[in-house]
Design an enzyme around this catalytic site. Sequence first.
Site, PDB file in Angstrom:
ATOM      1  N   ARG A  76       0.862  -1.201   0.000  1.00 42.06           N
ATOM      2  CA  ARG A  76       0.000   0.000   0.000  1.00 42.06           C
ATOM      3  C   ARG A  76       0.888   1.238   0.000  1.00 42.06           C
ATOM      4  NH1 ARG A  76      -1.237   1.623   4.665  1.00 42.06           N
ATOM      5  NH2 ARG A  76      -2.127  -0.314   5.423  1.00 42.06           N
ATOM      6  N   TYR A  83     -17.113  18.288 -13.548  1.00 43.30           N
ATOM      7  CA  TYR A  83     -17.426  16.865 -13.698  1.00 43.30           C
ATOM      8  C   TYR A  83     -18.435  16.456 -12.616  1.00 43.30           C
ATOM      9  CZ  TYR A  83     -16.798  11.828 -13.573  1.00 43.30           C
ATOM     10  OH  TYR A  83     -17.026  10.477 -13.569  1.00 43.30           O
ATOM     11  N   ASP A 104      -7.871  19.822 -13.336  1.00 40.03           N
ATOM     12  CA  ASP A 104      -8.229  18.484 -13.805  1.00 40.03           C
ATOM     13  C   ASP A 104      -7.898  18.459 -15.299  1.00 40.03           C
ATOM     14  OD1 ASP A 104      -9.527  16.237 -14.848  1.00 40.03           O
ATOM     15  OD2 ASP A 104     -11.117  16.304 -13.346  1.00 40.03           O
ATOM     16  N   LYS A 116      -9.388   7.594 -18.757  1.00 34.29           N
ATOM     17  CA  LYS A 116      -9.739   8.168 -20.050  1.00 34.29           C
ATOM     18  C   LYS A 116      -8.549   8.075 -21.017  1.00 34.29           C
ATOM     19  CE  LYS A 116     -13.356   8.951 -17.562  1.00 34.29           C
ATOM     20  NZ  LYS A 116     -13.595  10.194 -16.848  1.00 34.29           N
TER      21      LYS A 116
HETATM   22  C1  PLP Z   1     -14.041  10.566 -15.522  1.00 38.01           C
HETATM   23  C2  PLP Z   1     -13.594  11.853 -14.946  1.00 38.01           C
HETATM   24  C3  PLP Z   1     -13.280  11.963 -13.590  1.00 38.01           C
HETATM   25  C4  PLP Z   1     -13.437  10.814 -12.613  1.00 38.01           C
HETATM   26  O1  PLP Z   1     -12.558   9.784 -12.870  1.00 38.01           O
HETATM   27  P1  PLP Z   1     -12.849   8.223 -12.531  1.00 38.01           P
HETATM   28  O2  PLP Z   1     -11.635   7.555 -13.033  1.00 38.01           O
HETATM   29  O3  PLP Z   1     -14.108   7.857 -13.250  1.00 38.01           O
HETATM   30  O4  PLP Z   1     -13.036   8.138 -11.054  1.00 38.01           O
HETATM   31  C5  PLP Z   1     -12.817  13.186 -13.133  1.00 38.01           C
HETATM   32  N1  PLP Z   1     -12.694  14.246 -13.956  1.00 38.01           N
HETATM   33  C6  PLP Z   1     -13.018  14.176 -15.255  1.00 38.01           C
HETATM   34  C7  PLP Z   1     -12.858  15.385 -16.102  1.00 38.01           C
HETATM   35  C8  PLP Z   1     -13.482  12.991 -15.799  1.00 38.01           C
HETATM   36  O5  PLP Z   1     -13.808  12.933 -17.092  1.00 38.01           O
END
Ligand code: PLP
Length: 393
Positions: A45, A97, A169, A194
């Site tokens: 961890r 988001y 982000d 993504k």
């Molecule tokens: C999908 C997404 C998240 C969250 O990520 P997860 O991997 O689904 O927890 C946060 N910010 C943006 C812009 C996203 O597209």
Amino acid sequence: MSTATQLIHSIPVDELTGAISVPIYQTSTFVQEAPGLNKGYDYARTGNPTRASLEVIIAELEHGSTGIAFASGLAAIDAVLKLLESGDEILAVDDIYGGAFRLFTQVYQKFGISVNYVDTTQAENVFNAITPKTKLIWIETPTNPTLKISDIHAIARIAKANACWLCVDNTFASPVLQQPLLLGADIVVHSATKYLGGHSDLIAGLVVTKDEALGARIKFIQNASGAILSPFDSWLVIRGIETLHLRMQKHCENALAVAKYLDTHPAVSAVFYPGLPSHHNHAIALKQSSGFGGIVSFILANDTAHAAVQFVTGTKLFKLAESLGGVKSLLCHPANMTHRSIPAEKRKAAGVADGLVRLSVGHENIADLLVDLEQALSSVSIPREQLQEASVR
Ligand SMILES: *Cc1c(COP(=O)(O)O)cnc(C)c1O
């Protein structure tokens, strides 16, 4: 050295064996010679060599000091929020988001952390909204799903002048197209689910800090809270990063063609893509990023949830699914899917209309994608007024 070369060679060759692919250390613990005497790892961890490789790679790509890998994008966001204390305020982009909105308002507000949502596309709105309580400014650029662009450099200056952190982000742009830390941000987060993963086969999140001390604090939170990324998923993200440069080029190319096509289509009333000169903040997008990404959103001329549902169930190549950033094209209806957890008024105020559709443009042949969109658009019932307008033309 070019970005592509740097990116490919940021992935290390294994020093022990020469393996060209980073080994997966599928282990929970590490044998110690004496208490506290180990080879750099004691418990998985706290640290795992496969995850550590990914953490170094992402820190390099984002030009930061420290990378920290989590079990999901939201776990990464959660770890950043744990830097805050009761009484602190977050100033966040209004078109945020949906999952981040839910985390901020439904989890953190009850611990005494307040959130003020503002339209950050005008940097002066951020300046005007800052209070002595503001500790963290949170932006996404481009945003999801309306592709709003905020000026990272201008907002970073406001953050610095007011002694708060700016977290970006960077999921939609990826470090290939945009490096927020170089523009003055303090923290970058990614949903590596993504573009970084890139193949719609994992859930992962990453944080990168510019400052080493801040990175150490988030590493402490990673170990203390425990939402770490597994060795196998760390390896999958590394594997994704190997082709990130190529994939982003193709996403940008296909998405621009789709945006241009939709922009002149009579069944479409608005297109959101930062690469279109008509985009509200096109100039800022040009200044701060080297490409405009693979996401295109648009509003149907028949701006109803009914028409949007008809459209998103009418495509063949664009698969109806949440998520984005994979090789296969996806589409979704945010009002009903990703943005359902945001109250209707708030959602509409942020530009997420009932008839808004979000496309994640993948790597298929562009002509095939346009044929698919055409047939789905032609099946969406066009409102009466518009039919008359069309026949006059
Ligand atoms: C999908 C997404 C998240 C969250 O990520 P997860 O991997 O689904 O927890 C946060 N910010 C943006 C812009 C996203 O597209």
